[in-house]
Design an enzyme around this catalytic site. Structure first.
Site, short mmCIF file in Angstrom:
data_model
loop_
_atom_site.label_atom_id
_atom_site.label_comp_id
_atom_site.label_asym_id
_atom_site.label_seq_id
_atom_site.Cartn_x
_atom_site.Cartn_y
_atom_site.Cartn_z
N ARG A 107 12.30 7.38 -1.51
CA ARG A 107 12.32 8.66 -1.79
C ARG A 107 11.70 9.27 -2.89
O ARG A 107 12.08 10.42 -3.36
CB ARG A 107 13.93 9.06 -1.67
N VAL A 108 11.24 8.58 -3.64
CA VAL A 108 10.38 9.09 -4.89
C VAL A 108 9.03 9.19 -4.56
O VAL A 108 8.24 10.10 -4.84
CB VAL A 108 10.48 8.01 -6.02
#
Length: 528
Positions: free
Chosen positions: A391-392
């Site tokens: 999710r980065v």
């Protein structure tokens, strides 16, 4: 006679008598053991005990307060149950359960109490007391995750990148290579250590066999990774309380490095076993059980552990007010440090929808899902790109990697879908045939032997060949030979004009032209 005695004389006499009394005596608050069972003691008499407080028995064994009830205190033992009997005296220490951390721990194997297990004697150097349980840094003190933590694995660094300060879950069935990904990441930090920008690594082994931990320690030693690594071990034969506290000890050690302005990586291997240990302790403490017999606060347990991972802002004065820092660490805090977490969860028959896996998936910033079928097919690391995610994302990649591998993940996921359909047979149109060919070659490229992490510049160069279709004419069984000779050619002839440039995160037309030229000349050899 008595009528003539003055009050002032009485007070003078009393003062003279009291002067000789030692008023510095301190009275310990002590309790008595009412009941002992499976690592849990119930104690009567510790009226002022606090949650998470450390207690001590006369024989040196310690316990930690877990339950505060009206008429007794429930505590978990940090030692063998058979050495504590009913009627034993226990006293408060007035200290919250903590671990003494220092630079001398690097290269050592310790238990969750900070005691050495490797037979190399006491831990040298100055040590600071860090609480096992500590409030996570608030939103104000965090900065965005934008600095890569290279794992040395092409499949991870290209498709599911990890950044410093991130929490990335490694999840899969047993024997699918979960620990190998974590160990590869630790080994890959060697170049940073040699370059003077170390990422200190903490490997927490929870509920594993002693022989497995010994093998991992040996591997780290052989690869030269033990110099910057601390191994925290609570094996399957240790009390449930030690297995429960082991990850908190790892987090506390990581926070010591993070809060002194440095970078740390902590691997929790694995949190499923910590959850089982916590369930065991909770049930003996007669706490009500919930889903799958786990206590109701199991989610809270893992969230307060994993929330402690963060990249801290640079302002020193703000960082020093961050949270309940131990007295010994005050004044030593610098901002800009990070603590990255790689929790590992074991699934049963690939069931990611079970209680503990869904809990940890929702707390972390993405997951690397390892598939048994892919592992058995020889695709190792056996990453299922369809349900693995970071999710980065691209923020945790250097620019050159982002540019080269930007579409690799979606291409591989599409290839898997197409491949499933082609098994039904039938004719393929040229576009589908080309997609299948490219996907198969990329799959081969992403296969990597265990404990051989690859520098990021070499990863970018070889992935460029895969994503730009330069392997079109190379036979499938020759992809590994192509890769080996291609990288050898770059190292021997193009270190400065290609590899050193890629390492800085730059990819331009000049670099691309050299990569394509070298790839073309080597591809000719393997196209026959």
């Amino acid at each position: 006679m008595s009528e003539n005695i003055k009050a002032s004389e009485v007070s003078e006499v009393l003062r003279m008598q009291l002067e000789g009394i030692d008023t510095s005596l301190q009275f310990d608050e002590v309790g008595t053991v009412l009941q002992v069972s499976d690592g849990v003691v119930r104690i009567y008499g510790l009226r002022n005990a606090e949650a998470n407080e450390l207690l001590e028995f006369d024989n040196g064994i310690k316990a930690v307060v877990m339950n505060l009830e009206e008429d007794n205190v429930g505590a978990v033992l940090l030692g063998p149950t058979d050495q504590i009997k009913e009627g034993y005296i226990v006293k408060r220490t007035g200290r919250i359960a903590s671990i003494n951390v220092g630079e001398g721990m690097l290269g050592r194997v310790i238990n969750p109490l900070g005691e050495p297990l490797d037979g190399k004697g006491d831990i040298a150097g100055e040590r600071f007391e860090m609480p096992l349980e500590r409030k996570a840094p608030g939103v104000i003190f965090r900065q965005p995750v934008n600095q890569p933590l290279q794992t040395g694995l092409k499949a991870v660094d290209a498709m599911i990148p990890i950044g410093r300060g991130q929490r990335e879950l490694i999840i899969g069935d047993r024997q699918t290579g979960k620990t190998s990904i974590a160990i590869d990441t630790i080994i890959n930090q060697r170049s940073n250590f040699e370059a003077g920008d170390p990422v200190y690594c903490i490997y927490v082994a929870i509920g594993q066999k002693g022989s497995t931990v010994a093998t991992i320690v040996n591997t780290l030693k052989e690869k030269g990774a033990l110099d910057y690594t601390i191994v925290v071990s609570a094996t399957a034969s240790d009390p449930a309380a030690l297995q429960y506290f082991a990850p908190f000890a790892g987090a506390a050690i990581g926070e010591y490095f993070r809060d002194s302005g440095r970078h740390a990586l902590v691997v929790y291997d694995d949190l499923s076993k910590q959850a089982v240990a916590y369930r065991e302790v909770s049930l003996i403490l007669k706490r009500p059980s919930g889903r799958e017999a786990y206590p109701g606060d199991i989610f809270y347990l893992h969230s307060r552990l994993l929330e402690r991972s963060a990249k801290i802002i640079n302002q020193q004065e703000v960082a020093s007010q961050m949270n309940d820092l131990p007295e010994s660490m005050k004044g030593k805090v610098k901002g800009g440090g990070s603590l990255t977490a790689l929790p590992i969860i074991e699934t049963q028959a690939g069931d990611v929808a079970a209680y503990i896996p869904t809990n940890v998936i929702s707390i972390t910033d993405g997951q690397i899902f390892l598939d048994t079928d892919l592992f058995n097919q020889g695709n190792r690391p056996a990453i299922n790109v369809g349900i693995s995610v970071s999710r980065v994302g691209g923020n945790a990649q250097i620019k050159a990697m982002k540019k080269v591998a930007g579409t690799l993940k979606i291409d591989q996921a599409q290839f898997r879908e197409l491949e499933a359909f082609t098994k039904f047979g039938g004719d393929m149109d040229p576009v589908t045939a080309l997609t299948i060919n490219k996907g198969q070659k990329n799959t081969r490229l992403l296969v990597q032997p265990q404990y051989t992490p690859m520098p990021v510049e070499q990863q970018i160069a070889i992935l460029y060949c895969g994503t730009h279709g330069l392997l079109k004419s190379v036979k499938l069984d020759k992809v590994h030979e192509f890769e080996k000779n291609f990288l050898l050619d770059l190292q021997n002839n193009h270190q400065e004009d290609v590899l050193d440039v890629l390492k800085k995160g730059i990819i331009n037309d000049e670099v691309s032209a050299i990569i394509e030229k070298v790839a073309e000349s080597i591809a000719k050899v393997y196209s026959k």
